[in-house]
Design an enzyme around this catalytic site. Sequence first.
Site, short mmCIF file in Angstrom:
data_model
loop_
_atom_site.label_atom_id
_atom_site.label_comp_id
_atom_site.label_asym_id
_atom_site.label_seq_id
_atom_site.Cartn_x
_atom_site.Cartn_y
_atom_site.Cartn_z
CG HIS A 72 -0.22 -21.71 -69.14
ND1 HIS A 72 -0.06 -21.59 -70.56
CD2 HIS A 72 -0.64 -20.47 -68.45
CE1 HIS A 72 -0.17 -20.09 -70.69
NE2 HIS A 72 -0.33 -19.62 -69.49
CE LYS A 296 9.58 -31.68 -71.81
NZ LYS A 296 8.82 -30.74 -70.75
#
Length: 389
Positions: A72, A296
Amino acid sequence: MRTQVAIIGAGPSGLLLGQLLHRQGIDTVILENRSADYVLGRIRAGVIEQGMVGLLEEAGVDARLHAEGLVHDGVEIAFRNQRHRVDFKKLTGKTVTVYGQTEITRDLMEARTASGALTIYEAQDVQPFDFDGDKPRLRYRKDGQEHEVACDFIAGCDGFHGVSRQSVPAKAIETFEREYPFGWLGILSETPPVSEELIYIHHPRGFALCSMRSPTRSRYYVQCSLDEHVDEWPDSRFWDELKMRLDDEARAQLVTGPSIEKSIAPLRSFVAEPMRFGRMFLAGDAAHIVPPTGAKGLNLAASDVHYLSRALVEFYREKSVAGLDHYSARALARVWKAERFSWWMTTMLHNLPDHTAFERRLQVAELDYLFSSPAAAMAMAENYVGLPY
Ligand code: APR
Ligand code: PHB
């Protein structure tokens, strides 16, 4: 039994550490209290930074990631029925790869089996001992028998609820925590994703996220209150709620279908300091938790493992303790930046029940700034694709 590095936990942190060390000729044993199937049944985020892709390549477990992972170049943020794109490739030259944590875990497990390194699943009552001296040990029970592992080092890769952090005397550890007053209700469905890129949505009804696992499998989340239960969320209610939060274009594009997994997760920020206690080192969720906004958690586990594996290799190759001595400070410097970024994304995009009108205006200003300032977009992009190791 004796090994060089005894690893507690066969999640992504423990398995990746084991694989990186194996490739450098360092012997490890992994003790995991669950079964392999149970570990593979956990569904978690799936956005991988380029730095982690590099580590998986180094570990030799990148074949399926490169074949099936979706690269992406950016994400979209939807606000007031409009989508704003943050173009990572243009801003930073970097991309992220969408590939589920479950798949990474599976690839790492297969590589470990192929390497012949030992993993003991369903090890009960694992307990680290004597890590303040130079002969640390672990004890565990399996099939009614007591066992002991002698080692040079212990890696506590056993997640937030693990035994490693809990084995450290309270006075030796400081913790920092924030709990958010809402959760994420997530579903996985065998339907094509609503859009080619992820959409993070700020809406008066609450945050929503459109993500994916493959061109035929979608992952969606809606912000929910913490006292809700999945049973109160039949698929039809979930899809209705998601549709209300989508922009018109996405609403028209959305393909719904039966869920194959549905769960509610609380959101938490947590850091334990330090990450080293004598000859025991914490890595991944054992030392820190981030809310999932920004994906994350897994990437931070990877950067810890990067610093720790290099430090251990340096110790065995060069008889140097420098990397081990610096591990905690190095890892924490990166951890806190990811904590800041995840907290910022979470605060900007959710409805916080305790927000005043003033804070809601600031939220709008934050979003407006992000959409209109290349510098603000750049700051988001460089954090999203991952700060350097
Ligand atoms: N003894 C042995 N194993 C344990 C113990 C224990 N007392 N307690 C926990 N474990 C195991 C768990 O069963 C799990 O398989 O340790 C493993 C920890 O794995 P994770 O929780 O996945 O943590 P980590 O490997 O650090 O991965 C971080 O997971 O939670 C996500 O957002 C996070 O994506 C990130 C990634
Ligand atoms: C997911 O696909 O599960 C996902 C993606 C991005 C996030 C969180 C979760 O920020």
